[in-house]
Design a protein around this motif. Structure first.
Motif, PDB file in Angstrom:
ATOM      1  N   TYR A  80       0.833  -1.205   0.000  1.00 35.44           N
ATOM      2  CA  TYR A  80       0.000   0.000   0.000  1.00 35.44           C
ATOM      3  C   TYR A  80       0.870   1.258   0.000  1.00 35.44           C
ATOM      4  O   TYR A  80       0.595   2.227  -0.730  1.00 35.44           O
ATOM      5  CB  TYR A  80      -0.911  -0.019   1.228  1.00 35.44           C
ATOM      6  CG  TYR A  80      -1.737   1.226   1.413  1.00 35.44           C
ATOM      7  CD1 TYR A  80      -2.929   1.406   0.716  1.00 35.44           C
ATOM      8  CD2 TYR A  80      -1.340   2.225   2.306  1.00 35.44           C
ATOM      9  CE1 TYR A  80      -3.699   2.553   0.893  1.00 35.44           C
ATOM     10  CE2 TYR A  80      -2.104   3.362   2.492  1.00 35.44           C
ATOM     11  CZ  TYR A  80      -3.269   3.525   1.790  1.00 35.44           C
ATOM     12  OH  TYR A  80      -4.020   4.666   1.973  1.00 35.44           O
ATOM     13  N   VAL A  83       2.356   2.337  -3.514  1.00 40.57           N
ATOM     14  CA  VAL A  83       1.461   3.094  -4.388  1.00 40.57           C
ATOM     15  C   VAL A  83       1.158   4.462  -3.784  1.00 40.57           C
ATOM     16  O   VAL A  83       1.148   5.481  -4.483  1.00 40.57           O
ATOM     17  CB  VAL A  83       0.161   2.309  -4.634  1.00 40.57           C
ATOM     18  CG1 VAL A  83      -0.777   3.104  -5.530  1.00 40.57           C
ATOM     19  CG2 VAL A  83       0.468   0.949  -5.249  1.00 40.57           C
ATOM     20  N   ARG A  84       0.912   4.485  -2.479  1.00 43.89           N
ATOM     21  CA  ARG A  84       0.538   5.737  -1.818  1.00 43.89           C
ATOM     22  C   ARG A  84       1.624   6.805  -1.970  1.00 43.89           C
ATOM     23  O   ARG A  84       1.318   7.963  -2.309  1.00 43.89           O
ATOM     24  CB  ARG A  84       0.294   5.481  -0.328  1.00 43.89           C
ATOM     25  CG  ARG A  84      -0.091   6.716   0.467  1.00 43.89           C
ATOM     26  CD  ARG A  84      -0.159   6.388   1.947  1.00 43.89           C
ATOM     27  NE  ARG A  84      -0.658   7.507   2.721  1.00 43.89           N
ATOM     28  CZ  ARG A  84       0.094   8.516   3.154  1.00 43.89           C
ATOM     29  NH1 ARG A  84       1.388   8.531   2.875  1.00 43.89           N
ATOM     30  NH2 ARG A  84      -0.447   9.499   3.866  1.00 43.89           N
ATOM     31  N   ILE A  87       3.590   6.837  -6.100  1.00 43.03           N
ATOM     32  CA  ILE A  87       2.715   7.227  -7.211  1.00 43.03           C
ATOM     33  C   ILE A  87       1.762   8.344  -6.779  1.00 43.03           C
ATOM     34  O   ILE A  87       1.774   9.433  -7.347  1.00 43.03           O
ATOM     35  CB  ILE A  87       1.910   6.013  -7.735  1.00 43.03           C
ATOM     36  CG1 ILE A  87       2.859   4.942  -8.282  1.00 43.03           C
ATOM     37  CG2 ILE A  87       0.948   6.467  -8.839  1.00 43.03           C
ATOM     38  CD1 ILE A  87       2.164   3.711  -8.814  1.00 43.03           C
ATOM     39  N   VAL A 101      -5.805   7.555  -3.396  1.00 42.12           N
ATOM     40  CA  VAL A 101      -4.974   6.392  -3.077  1.00 42.12           C
ATOM     41  C   VAL A 101      -5.736   5.070  -3.230  1.00 42.12           C
ATOM     42  O   VAL A 101      -5.196   4.107  -3.788  1.00 42.12           O
ATOM     43  CB  VAL A 101      -4.369   6.531  -1.665  1.00 42.12           C
ATOM     44  CG1 VAL A 101      -3.648   5.246  -1.260  1.00 42.12           C
ATOM     45  CG2 VAL A 101      -3.404   7.699  -1.618  1.00 42.12           C
ATOM     46  N   LEU A 104      -5.902   4.251  -6.990  1.00 41.44           N
ATOM     47  CA  LEU A 104      -4.593   3.907  -7.539  1.00 41.44           C
ATOM     48  C   LEU A 104      -4.115   2.555  -7.030  1.00 41.44           C
ATOM     49  O   LEU A 104      -3.547   1.759  -7.785  1.00 41.44           O
ATOM     50  CB  LEU A 104      -3.579   4.996  -7.177  1.00 41.44           C
ATOM     51  CG  LEU A 104      -3.845   6.388  -7.755  1.00 41.44           C
ATOM     52  CD1 LEU A 104      -2.834   7.385  -7.227  1.00 41.44           C
ATOM     53  CD2 LEU A 104      -3.824   6.358  -9.273  1.00 41.44           C
ATOM     54  N   THR A 105      -4.342   2.289  -5.737  1.00 41.54           N
ATOM     55  CA  THR A 105      -3.935   1.003  -5.173  1.00 41.54           C
ATOM     56  C   THR A 105      -4.709  -0.142  -5.815  1.00 41.54           C
ATOM     57  O   THR A 105      -4.132  -1.176  -6.175  1.00 41.54           O
ATOM     58  CB  THR A 105      -4.155   0.997  -3.651  1.00 41.54           C
ATOM     59  OG1 THR A 105      -3.440   2.085  -3.060  1.00 41.54           O
ATOM     60  CG2 THR A 105      -3.686  -0.313  -3.037  1.00 41.54           C
ATOM     61  N   PHE A 108      -3.446  -0.653  -9.460  1.00 42.80           N
ATOM     62  CA  PHE A 108      -2.119  -1.263  -9.558  1.00 42.80           C
ATOM     63  C   PHE A 108      -2.155  -2.756  -9.267  1.00 42.80           C
ATOM     64  O   PHE A 108      -1.635  -3.563 -10.051  1.00 42.80           O
ATOM     65  CB  PHE A 108      -1.157  -0.563  -8.596  1.00 42.80           C
ATOM     66  CG  PHE A 108       0.210  -1.191  -8.575  1.00 42.80           C
ATOM     67  CD1 PHE A 108       1.105  -0.976  -9.607  1.00 42.80           C
ATOM     68  CD2 PHE A 108       0.600  -2.018  -7.522  1.00 42.80           C
ATOM     69  CE1 PHE A 108       2.371  -1.551  -9.592  1.00 42.80           C
ATOM     70  CE2 PHE A 108       1.852  -2.603  -7.502  1.00 42.80           C
ATOM     71  CZ  PHE A 108       2.743  -2.373  -8.533  1.00 42.80           C
ATOM     72  N   TYR A 251       2.674  -0.809 -13.068  1.00 41.99           N
ATOM     73  CA  TYR A 251       3.170   0.455 -12.499  1.00 41.99           C
ATOM     74  C   TYR A 251       2.953   1.612 -13.471  1.00 41.99           C
ATOM     75  O   TYR A 251       2.497   2.694 -13.074  1.00 41.99           O
ATOM     76  CB  TYR A 251       4.647   0.307 -12.157  1.00 41.99           C
ATOM     77  CG  TYR A 251       5.252   1.533 -11.526  1.00 41.99           C
ATOM     78  CD1 TYR A 251       5.124   1.768 -10.155  1.00 41.99           C
ATOM     79  CD2 TYR A 251       5.959   2.457 -12.292  1.00 41.99           C
ATOM     80  CE1 TYR A 251       5.681   2.902  -9.565  1.00 41.99           C
ATOM     81  CE2 TYR A 251       6.518   3.591 -11.706  1.00 41.99           C
ATOM     82  CZ  TYR A 251       6.373   3.801 -10.349  1.00 41.99           C
ATOM     83  OH  TYR A 251       6.914   4.919  -9.772  1.00 41.99           O
ATOM     84  N   THR A 254      -0.755   2.689 -13.754  1.00 41.42           N
ATOM     85  CA  THR A 254      -1.178   3.418 -12.562  1.00 41.42           C
ATOM     86  C   THR A 254      -0.513   4.779 -12.487  1.00 41.42           C
ATOM     87  O   THR A 254      -1.147   5.773 -12.095  1.00 41.42           O
ATOM     88  CB  THR A 254      -0.851   2.603 -11.302  1.00 41.42           C
ATOM     89  OG1 THR A 254      -1.331   1.262 -11.458  1.00 41.42           O
ATOM     90  CG2 THR A 254      -1.504   3.206 -10.076  1.00 41.42           C
ATOM     91  N   LEU A 255       0.738   4.854 -12.875  1.00 42.30           N
ATOM     92  CA  LEU A 255       1.456   6.126 -12.881  1.00 42.30           C
ATOM     93  C   LEU A 255       0.792   7.122 -13.834  1.00 42.30           C
ATOM     94  O   LEU A 255       0.589   8.300 -13.489  1.00 42.30           O
ATOM     95  CB  LEU A 255       2.909   5.897 -13.283  1.00 42.30           C
ATOM     96  CG  LEU A 255       3.823   7.131 -13.307  1.00 42.30           C
ATOM     97  CD1 LEU A 255       4.097   7.610 -11.892  1.00 42.30           C
ATOM     98  CD2 LEU A 255       5.133   6.806 -14.019  1.00 42.30           C
TER      99      LEU A 255
END
Length: 269
Positions: A80, A83-84, A87, A101, A104-105, A108, A251, A254-255
């Motif tokens: 977690y 990503v938090r 990203i 978050v 996005l989490t 990903f 990645y 998500t980025l």
């Protein structure tokens, strides 16, 4: 290794014929339509299992939170935090990133597990090697980006997307149409096609190496049998490289999502 069970096809002259995409995308497990691909297939099974794996993992990892984390809690918190911080916080910014978050989490790890399914025996199918799955994910991000942009900026959002700052006014007649095509058409297509193309290409390369190894070992004659060792080594190397690409593409997707969200939250282009 992926697709070792695929038979090496032979043409009329007994030569090797490489696997095709339709050989990798298997028939429906539960067909309910006349056309191929309209029923419940292996790809749908992989998608559902991936969602369940991600949900169950984070529920179990966070169920008994403690000051001294267990091994599973530590893995969940580290995942977690990746990503938090790397990203969400770094791309969107410290003031705005927190509400995004969870999205996005989820993106990903859902994409990551789906991609890694292509490297797991029996499943051996990255769900995003089907272009429809990639379109669906990119479409969701695209709608989020558009809705958020209008909610945050109103009509200025269109100007932000179409009129870059610092461009001389005479050039806007050329720049504005290009920006419109780039932002509202090319962006969602490239977001989806990047994921789809890499998953399909990697899966095809490994399948070709595996089928070629089988053909050289069991059907070819003479010194060609020895070349099967080279294709086997090459296939293993490509398999390991594909695992890296599977992680990297989760990645990258998500980025880029974070980049698009950040662009909707600010007034500058």
């Amino acid at each position: 290794m992926i697709a070792l069970a695929l038979p090496a096809e032979t043409g009329s002259g007994g030569g090797f014929v490489a696997p095709k995409p339709e050989d990798l995308h298997l028939p429906d497990l539960i067909p309910w339509g006349a056309a191929y691909g309209t029923g419940f297939g292996k790809q749908m099974l992989v998608v559902l299992l991936s969602a369940a794996i991600v949900a169950v993992f984070f529920v179990i990892a966070s169920r008994r939170g403690s000051l001294v984390p267990s091994r599973l809690q530590f893995i969940g918190e580290s995942a977690y935090g990746l990503v938090r911080n790397s990203i969400g916080k770094d791309i969107i910014g410290e003031k705005e990133f927190r509400p995004w978050v969870p999205l996005l989490t989820g993106l990903f790890f859902f994409i990551l597990v789906n991609n890694l399914m292509g490297s797991i025996p029996f499943f051996q199918l990255p769900a995003f090697s089907h272009v429809g799955s990639a379109y669906a994910m990119a479409g969701m991000v695209y709608l989020t980006w558009i809705i958020l942009g209008f909610r945050r900026q109103g009509g200025r959002f269109v100007k932000t997307m179409l009129v870059p700052s610092g461009v001389p006014k005479p050039l806007l007649i050329v720049v504005v149409p290009l920006e419109f095509i780039s932002n509202f058409f090319v962006r969602p297509l490239t977001h989806s096609m990047r994921l789809f193309a890499t998953m399909l290409a990697g899966h095809m390369i490994i399948a070709i190496c595996a089928a070629g190894t089988e053909f050289l070992f069991f059907e070819a004659g003479g010194f060609l049998k020895g070349l099967g060792v080279l294709t086997l080594i090459g296939g293993i190397a490509m398999f390991l490289f594909e695992v890296f690409i599977q992680v990297l593409q989760a990645y990258v997707f998500t980025l880029l999502t974070a980049v698009y969200i950040q662009g909707s939250l600010v007034d500058e282009h």
